[in-house]
Motif scaffolding. Sequence first.
Motif, PDB file in Angstrom:
ATOM      1  N   LEU A 112       0.810  -1.225   0.000  1.00  0.00           N
ATOM      2  CA  LEU A 112       0.000   0.000   0.000  1.00  0.00           C
ATOM      3  C   LEU A 112       0.842   1.274   0.000  1.00  0.00           C
ATOM      4  N   ILE A 113       1.984   1.247   0.680  1.00  0.00           N
ATOM      5  CA  ILE A 113       2.811   2.445   0.818  1.00  0.00           C
ATOM      6  C   ILE A 113       4.238   2.208   0.333  1.00  0.00           C
ATOM      7  N   SER A 114       4.876   1.188   0.851  1.00  0.00           N
ATOM      8  CA  SER A 114       6.286   0.919   0.559  1.00  0.00           C
ATOM      9  C   SER A 114       6.448   0.371  -0.862  1.00  0.00           C
ATOM     10  N   PRO A 115       7.700   0.297  -1.349  1.00  0.00           N
ATOM     11  CA  PRO A 115       7.939  -0.249  -2.694  1.00  0.00           C
ATOM     12  C   PRO A 115       7.916  -1.773  -2.760  1.00  0.00           C
ATOM     13  N   LEU A 116       7.552  -2.441  -1.694  1.00  0.00           N
ATOM     14  CA  LEU A 116       7.524  -3.903  -1.694  1.00  0.00           C
ATOM     15  C   LEU A 116       6.384  -4.434  -2.568  1.00  0.00           C
ATOM     16  N   ALA A 117       6.501  -5.689  -2.957  1.00  0.00           N
ATOM     17  CA  ALA A 117       5.451  -6.373  -3.713  1.00  0.00           C
ATOM     18  C   ALA A 117       5.581  -7.861  -3.447  1.00  0.00           C
ATOM     19  N   GLY A 118       4.487  -8.596  -3.641  1.00  0.00           N
ATOM     20  CA  GLY A 118       4.514 -10.034  -3.429  1.00  0.00           C
ATOM     21  C   GLY A 118       3.431 -10.712  -4.243  1.00  0.00           C
ATOM     22  N   TRP A 119       3.552 -12.028  -4.355  1.00  0.00           N
ATOM     23  CA  TRP A 119       2.612 -12.804  -5.156  1.00  0.00           C
ATOM     24  C   TRP A 119       1.402 -13.212  -4.329  1.00  0.00           C
ATOM     25  N   LYS A 120       0.259 -13.136  -4.964  1.00  0.00           N
ATOM     26  CA  LYS A 120      -0.990 -13.506  -4.317  1.00  0.00           C
ATOM     27  C   LYS A 120      -1.699 -14.538  -5.186  1.00  0.00           C
ATOM     28  N   SER A 121      -2.242 -15.569  -4.535  1.00  0.00           N
ATOM     29  CA  SER A 121      -2.865 -16.685  -5.246  1.00  0.00           C
ATOM     30  C   SER A 121      -4.384 -16.576  -5.190  1.00  0.00           C
ATOM     31  N   TYR A 122      -5.010 -16.763  -6.347  1.00  0.00           N
ATOM     32  CA  TYR A 122      -6.464 -16.714  -6.450  1.00  0.00           C
ATOM     33  C   TYR A 122      -6.966 -18.044  -7.003  1.00  0.00           C
ATOM     34  N   VAL A 229      -6.499  -8.654   1.180  1.00  0.00           N
ATOM     35  CA  VAL A 229      -5.364  -9.061   2.014  1.00  0.00           C
ATOM     36  C   VAL A 229      -4.065  -8.758   1.285  1.00  0.00           C
ATOM     37  N   GLN A 230      -3.013  -8.503   2.068  1.00  0.00           N
ATOM     38  CA  GLN A 230      -1.747  -8.024   1.536  1.00  0.00           C
ATOM     39  C   GLN A 230      -0.719  -9.153   1.431  1.00  0.00           C
ATOM     40  N   THR A 231       0.393  -8.839   0.770  1.00  0.00           N
ATOM     41  CA  THR A 231       1.503  -9.788   0.656  1.00  0.00           C
ATOM     42  C   THR A 231       2.682  -9.263   1.483  1.00  0.00           C
ATOM     43  N   ALA A 232       3.721  -8.765   0.859  1.00  0.00           N
ATOM     44  CA  ALA A 232       4.861  -8.223   1.589  1.00  0.00           C
ATOM     45  C   ALA A 232       4.514  -6.833   2.128  1.00  0.00           C
ATOM     46  N   VAL A 233       4.797  -6.592   3.408  1.00  0.00           N
ATOM     47  CA  VAL A 233       4.460  -5.297   4.009  1.00  0.00           C
ATOM     48  C   VAL A 233       5.570  -4.831   4.945  1.00  0.00           C
ATOM     49  N   LYS A 234       5.681  -3.517   5.074  1.00  0.00           N
ATOM     50  CA  LYS A 234       6.429  -2.873   6.150  1.00  0.00           C
ATOM     51  C   LYS A 234       5.421  -2.245   7.111  1.00  0.00           C
ATOM     52  N   ARG A 235       5.937  -1.647   8.183  1.00  0.00           N
ATOM     53  CA  ARG A 235       5.027  -1.090   9.180  1.00  0.00           C
ATOM     54  C   ARG A 235       4.133  -0.004   8.594  1.00  0.00           C
TER      55      ARG A 235
END
Length: 298
Positions: A112-122, A229-235
């Motif tokens: 949502l804020i940081s430059p992180l990203a991750g894979w999400k399964s549907y 729901v999120q994947t990789a997150v920081k605070r």
Amino acid sequence: MNALTLPDIAAQAARQTLPLEWVGMCGIALPVSLEGQRVSAKADAGVSLDDGEARGIHMSRLYLALEVLERENLSPALLRRVLQQFLDSHEGLSNNAYLNIHTDLLLKRPALISPLAGWKSYPLSIAASLKNQMFHVELKIDVAYSSTCPCSAALARQLIQAQFVDDFANKPLQHAEVLAWLGSTKGIVATPHSQRSNAQLHLHLDEFIDELPLSVIINDAEAALGTAVQTAVKRADEQAFALANGQNLMFCEDAARRLNLALRRSPGVSAFHLRVIHAESLHAHDAVAESHWTRESA
């Protein structure tokens, strides 16, 4: 010595003359291509056995027809070709063909804020049929999200207000003191309960649609819900997610209504049935709502 002719038991006459609605194979392992990615899938392939005098179908012909799914991106046109091959290989035996594909679509989601990203399964199921030359495709997609109970949030706010009265009644308010109180567990004495929730979408697609609108439908659903729901997150991302939940309180009824309105606008969708499940953190049972819609003919 001449080679013996191998027996074809399926070509023999049936002991009982009776057509069958569906005959085939379930759980066939194969790779498929979805939106440019190669994923592992399981397929159910079958045809009707309309010739009641025939002993059975030729299952190997269905199996071999699936090979094209390894080489081309999955699309309505490809599904129709495979189904037509099912029928062509069973000419005189079958009028209807069916193909179901079960897999998971992987989408990379940004934080949502940081430059992180991750894979999400549907989790995804695609059901295609060709019945008396009428082609039909249905999608089943699961979308996970978070939901915060509006009732619980209101009750928590009431307790916080009561604690504020206890701590500051008949006292002059000092900005720094109130600010510290708001940031402490002494002040925020209660929090609303949230739960991981799931939207089960069952969609009927237009007959002449060119592409499977998988990402579009998922994006529309997540935008309508607001708290996927999120994947990789920081605070910072976790805080933004807490804000989204706090500003986006919903019962299961609210979620079902939001999805209904969003899916009506999704391209290529002619009808749907949706079911939302809020896995309660207060109760040992779930809260569930369902809704359906069919586009009216012009």
